[in-house]
Design an enzyme around this catalytic site. Structure first.
Site, PDB file in Angstrom:
ATOM      1  N   TYR A  20      32.391  44.390  36.837  1.00 26.29           N
ATOM      2  CA  TYR A  20      31.971  43.331  35.900  1.00 26.29           C
ATOM      3  C   TYR A  20      30.523  42.904  36.113  1.00 26.29           C
ATOM      4  CZ  TYR A  20      33.881  39.650  39.220  1.00 26.29           C
ATOM      5  OH  TYR A  20      34.191  38.834  40.271  1.00 26.29           O
ATOM      6  N   GLU A  21      30.064  42.101  35.177  1.00 20.48           N
ATOM      7  CA  GLU A  21      28.652  41.672  35.176  1.00 20.48           C
ATOM      8  C   GLU A  21      27.692  42.871  35.152  1.00 20.48           C
ATOM      9  OE1 GLU A  21      26.599  38.891  34.195  1.00 20.48           O
ATOM     10  OE2 GLU A  21      28.500  38.165  34.958  1.00 20.48           O
ATOM     11  N   GLY A  22      28.089  43.890  34.382  1.00 21.43           N
ATOM     12  CA  GLY A  22      27.305  45.140  34.314  1.00 21.43           C
ATOM     13  C   GLY A  22      27.797  46.101  35.377  1.00 21.43           C
TER      14      GLY A  22
END
Lengths: 614, 614
Positions: B449-451
């Protein structure tokens, strides 16, 4: 969603194009029927079972798990029916001796089947998998009366087996085990009936220790006799049935004094029961000689470790197939080289170099491991059946050498491949429903059981490497040397494969000498090098497989020259082999430099810090 | 069993012995109170909360998970009380602006606290963690009226926030997003009230999207206005409260048209609700300028990615502490150099080189990452608060450069450290009850997550590297160059640390040039190098931290010379720092050779195979 089709084309490739299983296996006494046609037909049957019966139960089995109530364990919905199908179709009997109802087929076939089963449903595979060990133990070490009484039902699969080794305070170090075996007074050794013993103790982490798939469960239990010397030299092996069997009719009698106390709640393989087994004066019978239990275990260990290695391979295959399907389907972003499918909202993510890096890593692992597995499996059959004792010894050496590598590297790579599968899927890979994260959780156990991977590395550097003054090593080094010398000269197109292999192989040879010398002077040096040495060995072994694969693929590409290029799936198969071989040589094999550096750093950086300062 | 004590001694080391947080932070306008004494007192309070309140809920939270019924989500037992304690003790307000009730303390402190929270209970940390992003977004981009109405309760923690980006068909590629925002007729833009919009669409993977910890939930939602240009340039940011708020009193009013449709069943972070959020003409308010939503997101991204990096570090810390405790306690086998504790049945497994290899890898990661995190955190505060714009820019450059490295490497290392923890425990590590396997499952999300980490690598090579003609790179290269030039000369004992660093750093510089040149000509070359380039950069950055750590430890060891050697925990602390630095240089840093080889192999081995042939 995960997806699985058995890689039958690749089995054909490794068995008959890369190696010569079609000639070697049927030439072994007893394996005359194992012709390529028969082998292929059997694998096709196995594929169908795995794809259609076992794979559909994998997700539901994980969600439901096994349940325990009052000593009784229930497997998840559908497992009993699936096991019955598996058993009726003769899979429990595949490689067992015909004398006991087995089909007497080569172990090679059994190992390929075990890959497919692991791809489809690792948890399910544990139940028949543990029986294999018990069958081997009884076939090799059981008394004639034990064989008569127990083997037919075990081979038929109406009974199953376990291996009871670990205790709460000892896993790796079996010398510490405490379970006791006391002979029953008045039973005469060597009589018509096997002498009875009373077994008492607690075993943990017993896979398939209790379940509802079979009528009886035969526990093979390590325990100490009253006169046992301390340590591993005082351990004996006993057969302890769940229900006592009083004649050869196969009718289970009264319940024995062994009971499942609880099951573990685990990270994965949730549909496989992992049991605490309490033995309370349970009746058991000696298998093999007194105090020679460890030797009996060792004879089974090759097969068991091979089986676990195949689990790593099997999971990697499913992870690869599923990640590939997702990467071809999922539209997200555009190719860095300009839109590939401008008519769609975005390109499929397989256009991205980093996604390809992950997929090709999986593919290079999977197919390289499968080639190595085929080689080892064929040699294992040769080591057991070949009429020439020299050829048997040679094969046995190679199998013994490569087994810790197969077990540790295949399971490390299986876990890595499963994680790459999750990474390709992004957040979707983290959702249970999609099945990919289960592969990670299931794969994780394979690095731990049947000897944690660090123990495999110690087996390689501490036992296999020095054995017979390095004879085992030469069984691997010599064919690689020969290949390197010949393959490059025979075909200049082979240079791009042979050169990186030669470089890595030279490094492996240097490091072998270094580790052997250092380890002789100071065992901690060998221990400090072990894991990195095993990995560099595995990378070279896979490099050898990929170079041979390239050779075979080039020959086929020549033969197919003039055929209708890209549209031909066969031409595409060989082109993919060559591209993957190039990827392996360029991107995977050079990783050995990191392991080489770690080995050369020696033990000091590991041993310097006192324990309390950690 | 897992175990956790906050590493307060190491925080003191990195803040005040390695860096000069005690001088730098209180010199920043607004941070005058952040003296070492205050910082230490606050960290001690945080440690107590994490050890005593959050850590004990980690296992039970995992087992119970969140439950969903008819749009309502219940967090596991104890979470509501724990959140109330967290909130009352002021942790939600820590780094928020005093104007809105915040304590206005440095972000450095917030990030160290977020490490401790992640060590104790990653799932719990998601709830206040997501609020931070919402606070930042409103503080930086909200209209005065939005700030007045929403920030005080958000900062107080009685309300919480979310970030709603992902949709079923788009995660990484937000240009594809479809959620719509239609202005309400008759609402005048720029009036006393914020103009209302009707938001309609489906968002997935929304952490803390629905739960029972707070009275209201403020969703920050990316959506398209009717006149939006296509792609990422047509995305705007909206605030959509769960309950409409009609005045500044903070009283939640009627329910808005946003509803949780379901929660995901995940591999880990099971006590964190991951929601499908359905927006059906929900009332929302524009945050920032129309079509500039991505810019608003980007300003928050540094903090969010830093936060995820700290999660990786936090989990690695708990895995290390727990594996260390197990390795000191578990008796199994004997030291290869002869029995260490002959009076016991076996030696503790920490005597084995391979176990030490695993523990030292964890320790070298953890402490190296913490040092790097402290550096980046202090520079982040400098970039926001320093009076000199040049100094701000310099700091901002360094933070921007290192952020993808912190996010990707810390989370990869966190996952690796958790897995090493399992491996040290053997089969016991696989049992849920013991807690170690949960760390693996929880850590796995941080790489996604978050890229996803592959996206971080592209951010590094595709955006940060070429930015301002390489200016960002120089912010890191120059201090390392200086250090290498000076540290070795100043103290000959530093040679063993400086030389390996210099070698790896030279390789990084060469590869930087290579990737920049190749990538300029052909973007796929940069894409093919990205992940390996990020890793080699991270290894060098940690190498720089470890060399500086060695320098600081040598100075302290000199000062302590003559003190009572081994018994002194302070002397032992510095000796461990030196031993770990040596381990890092000998065993971890040389891994960069593998990444270098992969980079030099270029894109061809990745791009050659056509998609259909995979």
């Amino acid at each position: 969603m995960t997806t699985y089709k058995a890689p039958l084309r690749d089995y054909r490739f490794v068995l008959n194009e890369l190696f010569d299983a079609g000639t070697v296996l049927p030439a072994l006494p007893g394996y005359e029927e194992a012709t390529p046609e028969t082998v292929e037909a059997i694998l096709e049957e196995g594929a169908k079972l795995c794809e259609e019966v076992l794979f559909p139960l994998n997700r539901s089995g994980d969600e439901e798990g096994c349940t325990y109530e009052n000593g009784v364990v229930h497997t998840p919905k559908g497992f009993k029916e699936a096991y019955e199908t598996y058993r009726r179709n003769g899979w429990t009997a595949l490689a067992a001796e015909p004398e006991w109802g087995g089909q007497g087929l080569p172990h090679t076939l059994g190992f390929l089947m075990s890959e497919m089963v692991a791809s489809a449903n690792l948890s399910f595979g544990m139940y028949p998998g543990l029986s294999h060990g018990a069958i081997d133990a009884l076939q090799q070490h059981g008394s004639p009366s034990l064989k008569r009484r127990y083997l037919p039902r075990l081979v038929e699969g109406v009974w199953s087996g376990t291996m009871c080794l670990t205790e709460p305070h000892c896993g790796t170090d079996l010398g510490l085990l405490r379970t006791k075996a006391v002979p029953v007074d008045g039973d005469a050794p060597g009589g018509g009936e096997d002498r009875r013993y009373r077994i008492t103790g607690t075993k943990i982490f017993i896979s398939a220790g209790e379940h509802d798939l079979t009528e009886n469960i035969l526990h093979l239990v390590l325990a100490r006799l009253p006169d046992a010397p301390p340590g591993v030299k005082g351990i004996s092996l006993f057969l302890v049935p769940k229900f006592l069997v009083k004649d050869d009719s196969g009718a289970p009698g009264v319940r024995n004094g062994v009971r499942c106390g609880s099951i573990e709640h685990k990270m994965g393989i949730k549909a496989s029961s992992t049991c605490v087994m309490n033995f309370d004066e349970a009746e058991g019978y000696l298998v093999g000689a007194p105090h020679k239990g460890m030797r009996c275990m060792f004879t089974m260990m090759n097969a068991a470790r091979f089986g676990v290695g195949m689990q790593g391979l099997g999971i990697a295959e499913t992870a690869y197939q599923s990640a590939r399907a997702y990467a071809l389907d999922r539209l997200q972003g555009r190719s860095l080289a300009g839109a590939r499918e401008p008519e769609k909202a975005a390109d499929p993510i397989i256009v991205h170099p980093d996604v390809r890096r992950m997929l090709l890593t999986q593919k290079a692992y999977v197919e390289g491991m499968r080639a190595l597995a085929a080689w080892v499996a064929i040699e294992l059959d040769v080591s057991l059946k070949h009429p020439d004792p020299e050829r048997r010894e040679e094969a046995d050496d190679l199998v013994a050498l490569l087994m810790p590598i197969v077990k540790a590297f295949f399971t490390d790579a299986g876990f890595e491949a499963a994680n790459l599968g999750v990474q390709v899927m992004g957040g979707h890979g983290y959702i249970r429903e999609h099945g990919m994260e289960q592969l990670v959780r299931d794969a994780r156990i394979t690095q731990l059981y049947e000897g944690a991977n660090g123990i495999q590395a110690l087996d390689l550097v501490g036992r296999k490497m020095p054995m017979h003054a390095g004879r085992l090593l030469r069984r691997f080094f010599h064919p690689v040397e020969r290949f390197i010398a010949e393959a490059g000269q025979a075909d200049p197109r082979m240079a791009e494969f042979v050169m990186p292999l030669a470089k890595a192989f030279a490094r492996l040879q240097q490091l072998t000498l270094h580790v052997a010398q250092q380890g002789m002077a100071k065992p901690e040096e060998a221990g400090a090098a072990a894991s990195d040495y095993l990995r560099i060995f595995a990378l070279v072994a896979l490099g050898y497989m990929w170079a041979r694969t390239a050779q075979a693929a080039l020959a086929k590409a020549d033969a197919a020259d003039g055929a209708d290029g890209d549209a031909d799936p066969e031409a595409s198969f060989y082109k993919a082999k060559l591209a993957t071989a190039r990827f392996y040589m360029a991107r995977v094999l050079p990783q050995h430099t990191a392991n080489a550096a770690a080995i050369m750093a020696g033990a000091k950086p590991l041993m310097e810090l006192e324990a309390a300062a950690f």
